[in-house]
Structures are given as structure tokens and as C-alpha cells.
Design an enzyme around this catalytic site. Structure first.
Site, short mmCIF file in Angstrom:
data_model
loop_
_atom_site.label_atom_id
_atom_site.label_comp_id
_atom_site.label_asym_id
_atom_site.label_seq_id
_atom_site.Cartn_x
_atom_site.Cartn_y
_atom_site.Cartn_z
N GLU A 1 0.98 -1.21 0.12
CA GLU A 1 0.05 -0.05 -0.02
C GLU A 1 0.96 1.26 -0.08
OE1 GLU A 1 -2.92 0.13 3.09
OE2 GLU A 1 -3.97 -1.49 2.14
N HIS B 1 -0.42 4.29 2.19
CA HIS B 1 -0.83 4.24 3.68
C HIS B 1 0.68 4.69 4.35
CE1 HIS B 1 -3.01 2.51 7.22
NE2 HIS B 1 -1.84 2.32 7.39
ZN LIG Z 1 -4.78 3.29 4.75
#
Ligand SMILES: [Zn+2]
Length: 217
Positions: free
Chosen positions: A188, A191
Site C-alpha cells: 500500500e 498508507h
Molecule cells: Zn490506509
């Protein structure tokens, strides 16, 4: 019997005042120093993942609405909140990015309640969202960021800037590409998680995930 000191033997009033001021300044500086440092101790860094879940009633203290604060970044909505400390660190970070001509960051997500995560989980395909209590977004210490791009955030210069500098402001990229077997979450690039400058710098230097840093894997 000790003689009472005469007026002349006492320190002059101005000197006593200066000493008192210096003591106040010292205690303030020490309090500030240890207050800031205390977020960097291992035991105080909150680990949230599938095997370390937050209670359904866990709500972080001191959430602030980012839209109502000065922000050197764009917001995908007017209701995004984070803890004040996380906001202050991220504002510093994106302000520094702006000074380096790195613009266009859009913060898309911050704090998410247990109830909200329950809805997100129910609406997601299997494996695409964390179960309620297992999402870092419930800590108020994590946010998602992107830019307007057709190529994916990880191929943008804004991503490259964060990869080099986020730790200087206390943030780690929480779910790196080659660590999903440890974090349990696939890559990710968007994030980021606040852990304080000291811990973030050490993880950035060692390439460790939060699980590894805290000795949980
Ligand atoms: Zn997140």
C-alpha cells in the site's frame, strides 16, 4: 544558634528572579523533551494488525478535523480527522514538500471508527479490507495519500519524495511491497503511519516493518 541573615547577605531580588526564571525554563524544556521522547519508547508504539486488534469502543484522544486546520495538502473530504500530533507532523511534512516544489498531495483517509470499518469490511471483496479492530485507521495515527495520476501513486515524484523524507517527520510507509508476508497486508504505497521521528528513522534505516521493529515477527 544561627543568626538570621541580614538584608545585605541575601541575593539581590533581580538575581533571585533570574534564577527562578531559569529553573522554570529548564523544567519546561525537560518536560517538553521527555514528553516528545516518550512517544518513541517501544511499549508506547501502538501495533494494530490482524492479531493485535483494537476494542470496538477504542477512540483515540484529541482528534482534529483536518479541513479546519491550516493544511499544505489537499483533502478528499471535509470530515477527515487524525490525532493532533499526527496532524501537526503531517502538516510540517507536506509544508516541507511544498517548499521543495513537491505539490498536489491529496489526503483521502484518516481516522476510521470501528463501526465505519465494519461497514467498509462488509462492502469489500474478501482480503481487500481489514476486519473491524484490525485497521490502523482506527488509531487516528494513519492516513492515506495520493495525487492525481493515471499511473499509480508509487510511480510519482511525490511518492519518491515521501519515500526519502517521511521518516524525518515521524512517518513510516506501513505496508511495503516486499513485506506482505510479515504485515499481512499487500503493498500500500499510499498508507503512512505516525510513530515519531526516532522510531521512523530507525525503521527507515533498517528496512524493518513495525512488526519487526517491535519484535512481533
Ligand atoms: Zn490506509
Amino acid at each position: 544558634m544561627a543568626k538570621k541573615p541580614s538584608r545585605r547577605q541575601r541575593p539581590p531580588r533581580a538575581a533571585a528572579f533570574a534564577v527562578a526564571l531559569a529553573l522554570m525554563a529548564l523544567s519546561f524544556a525537560l518536560g517538553w523533551f521527555f514528553g516528545v521522547r516518550s512517544t518513541q519508547f517501544h511499549g508506547k508504539i501502538l501495533l494494530v494488525n490482524d492479531s493485535h486488534r483494537l476494542a470496538s469502543d477504542y477512540v483515540p484522544e484529541g482528534l482534529v478535523n483536518l479541513y479546519q486546520q491550516r493544511h499544505s495538502f489537499r483533502l478528499a473530504g471535509s470530515e477527515i480527522t487524525l490525532t493532533r500530533e499526527t496532524y501537526e507532523a503531517m502538516e510540517q511534512m507536506f509544508h516541507a514538500a511544498e517548499e521543495a516544489d513537491m505539490n498536489g498531495y491529496i489526503v483521502t483517509s484518516g481516522y476510521r471508527s470501528y463501526q465505519r470499518q465494519t461497514e467498509v469490511y462488509a462492502q469489500s471483496e474478501p482480503g481487500k479490507a481489514q476486519q473491524p479492530g484490525a485497521s490502523e485507521h482506527q488509531t487516528g495515527l494513519a492516513f492515506d495519500v495520493t495525487v492525481e495520476t493515471n499511473d499509480g501513486f508509487e510511480s510519482t515524484p511525490q511518492y519518491a519524495w515521501l519515500a526519502q523524507h517521511a521518516h524525518e517527520y515521524g512517518f513510516i510507509q506501513r505496508y511495503p511491497a516486499n513485506k506482505s508476508d510479515i504485515t499481512g497486508i499487500s503493498y500500500e504505497p499510499w498508507h503512512y503511519r505516525y510513530v515519531g521521528v526516532d522510531a521512523a528513522t530507525r525503521m527507515w534505516q533498517s528496512g524493518q516493518t513495525l512488526e519487526e521493529f517491535l519484535g512481533e515477527k
